[in-house]
Design a protein around this motif. Structure first.
Motif, PDB file in Angstrom:
ATOM      1  N   ARG A  41       0.861  -1.195   0.000  1.00 41.27           N
ATOM      2  CA  ARG A  41       0.000   0.000   0.000  1.00 41.27           C
ATOM      3  C   ARG A  41       0.891   1.237   0.000  1.00 41.27           C
ATOM      4  N   PHE A  42       0.720   2.081  -1.010  1.00 36.91           N
ATOM      5  CA  PHE A  42       1.532   3.279  -1.208  1.00 36.91           C
ATOM      6  C   PHE A  42       0.710   4.522  -0.890  1.00 36.91           C
ATOM      7  N   THR A  43       1.246   5.405  -0.053  1.00 39.40           N
ATOM      8  CA  THR A  43       0.607   6.689   0.201  1.00 39.40           C
ATOM      9  C   THR A  43       0.929   7.626  -0.967  1.00 39.40           C
ATOM     10  N   PRO A  44       0.193   8.746  -1.110  1.00 41.64           N
ATOM     11  CA  PRO A  44       0.467   9.650  -2.231  1.00 41.64           C
ATOM     12  C   PRO A  44       1.947  10.024  -2.326  1.00 41.64           C
ATOM     13  N   GLY A  45       2.497   9.897  -3.528  1.00 40.48           N
ATOM     14  CA  GLY A  45       3.889  10.224  -3.795  1.00 40.48           C
ATOM     15  C   GLY A  45       4.876   9.127  -3.447  1.00 40.48           C
ATOM     16  N   LEU A  59       2.047  -7.320 -11.241  1.00 41.57           N
ATOM     17  CA  LEU A  59       1.375  -6.436 -10.297  1.00 41.57           C
ATOM     18  C   LEU A  59      -0.110  -6.421 -10.613  1.00 41.57           C
ATOM     19  N   TYR A  60      -0.939  -6.671  -9.604  1.00 46.23           N
ATOM     20  CA  TYR A  60      -2.392  -6.565  -9.744  1.00 46.23           C
ATOM     21  C   TYR A  60      -2.833  -5.403  -8.860  1.00 46.23           C
ATOM     22  N   ILE A  61      -3.355  -4.350  -9.475  1.00 45.42           N
ATOM     23  CA  ILE A  61      -3.746  -3.150  -8.743  1.00 45.42           C
ATOM     24  C   ILE A  61      -5.089  -3.418  -8.071  1.00 45.42           C
ATOM     25  N   THR A  62      -5.121  -3.248  -6.740  1.00 41.19           N
ATOM     26  CA  THR A  62      -6.339  -3.532  -5.986  1.00 41.19           C
ATOM     27  C   THR A  62      -7.107  -2.280  -5.592  1.00 41.19           C
ATOM     28  N   ASP A  63      -6.417  -1.124  -5.557  1.00 33.07           N
ATOM     29  CA  ASP A  63      -7.074   0.092  -5.072  1.00 33.07           C
ATOM     30  C   ASP A  63      -6.308   1.317  -5.554  1.00 33.07           C
ATOM     31  N   GLY A  64      -7.033   2.387  -5.830  1.00 33.61           N
ATOM     32  CA  GLY A  64      -6.405   3.663  -6.138  1.00 33.61           C
ATOM     33  C   GLY A  64      -5.861   3.774  -7.542  1.00 33.61           C
ATOM     34  N   ARG A  77      -0.193   4.733 -16.302  1.00 30.68           N
ATOM     35  CA  ARG A  77      -1.075   5.115 -15.193  1.00 30.68           C
ATOM     36  C   ARG A  77      -2.017   3.932 -15.017  1.00 30.68           C
ATOM     37  N   VAL A  78      -2.045   3.353 -13.826  1.00 29.07           N
ATOM     38  CA  VAL A  78      -2.806   2.134 -13.577  1.00 29.07           C
ATOM     39  C   VAL A  78      -3.848   2.375 -12.493  1.00 29.07           C
ATOM     40  N   SER A  79      -4.913   1.590 -12.540  1.00 28.76           N
ATOM     41  CA  SER A  79      -5.963   1.717 -11.529  1.00 28.76           C
ATOM     42  C   SER A  79      -6.503   0.345 -11.172  1.00 28.76           C
ATOM     43  N   ALA A  80      -7.348   0.320 -10.142  1.00 32.87           N
ATOM     44  CA  ALA A  80      -7.881  -0.926  -9.596  1.00 32.87           C
ATOM     45  C   ALA A  80      -8.429  -1.831 -10.694  1.00 32.87           C
ATOM     46  N   GLY A  81      -8.066  -3.113 -10.599  1.00 36.27           N
ATOM     47  CA  GLY A  81      -8.533  -4.123 -11.540  1.00 36.27           C
ATOM     48  C   GLY A  81      -7.572  -4.385 -12.683  1.00 36.27           C
ATOM     49  N   GLU A  82      -6.545  -3.553 -12.840  1.00 33.92           N
ATOM     50  CA  GLU A  82      -5.585  -3.740 -13.926  1.00 33.92           C
ATOM     51  C   GLU A  82      -4.394  -4.572 -13.461  1.00 33.92           C
ATOM     52  N   THR A  97       0.300   7.897  -7.339  1.00 34.49           N
ATOM     53  CA  THR A  97       0.456   9.217  -7.949  1.00 34.49           C
ATOM     54  C   THR A  97       0.730  10.218  -6.835  1.00 34.49           C
ATOM     55  N   ASP A  98       0.851  11.480  -7.207  1.00 31.48           N
ATOM     56  CA  ASP A  98       1.174  12.500  -6.216  1.00 31.48           C
ATOM     57  C   ASP A  98       0.026  12.824  -5.275  1.00 31.48           C
ATOM     58  N   ASN A  99      -1.216  12.479  -5.676  1.00 35.54           N
ATOM     59  CA  ASN A  99      -2.357  12.860  -4.846  1.00 35.54           C
ATOM     60  C   ASN A  99      -3.357  11.739  -4.587  1.00 35.54           C
ATOM     61  N   THR A 100      -2.957  10.491  -4.860  1.00 36.52           N
ATOM     62  CA  THR A 100      -3.842   9.353  -4.591  1.00 36.52           C
ATOM     63  C   THR A 100      -3.061   8.208  -3.953  1.00 36.52           C
TER      64      THR A 100
END
Length: 137
Positions: A41-45, A59-64, A77-82, A97-100
């Motif tokens: 789990r990565f915080t913004p930035g 890598l399986y993106i689960t959130d954000g 740029r990746v998002s949940a489900g990819e 990302t810098d803000n998510t």
């Protein structure tokens, strides 16, 4: 069959990550198996250092929303489900990302001497800013 109720959450080491990243190890590579799986789990930035894997990484993106970048400047740029597959030996990095926030399940197959990861230098703030500008969906 073995039921594992929970695994402890650990903060990742500053010599391999920039920012606050938290990891739950799901499966550690133990002989004869060589599969390692973790929920990061990565915080913004926050992001990994540059690194590569002897046998690649999935890598399986689960959130954000996050970024995955390679040395040649290509950034996704990746998002949940990819799902993103990084081939064996490819130097890359990934993070939020810098803000998510961003979370992913990472899987690697070890090389018989560990998880097969070669850790390199940090992704600089300048490289991160360039990646944000260059990211493709």
């Amino acid at each position: 069959m073995e039921r594992i109720i929970s695994t402890p959450t650990v903060k990742t080491p500053a010599d391999r990550f920039t920012g606050d990243v938290y990891l739950n190890l799901i499966e550690a590579p133990t002989e004869p198996a060589r599969l390692a799986i973790g929920l990061a789990r990565f915080t913004p930035g926050a992001r990994t250092n540059w690194h590569s894997h002897a046998n690649g990484q999935t890598l399986y993106i689960t959130d954000g929303i996050g970024l995955v970048g390679t040395r040649d400047g290509y950034v996704l740029r990746v998002s949940a489900g990819e799902t993103v597959k990084c081939p064996a030996g490819e130097e890359h990095w990934h993070g939020a990302t810098d803000n998510t926030l961003m979370a992913h399940i990472a899987t690697v197959v070890g090389d018989g001497k560990g998880d097969g990861t070669t850790w390199l230098e940090p992704v600089t703030d300048e490289q991160f800013a360039q990646a944000l500008a260059a990211a493709t969906s």
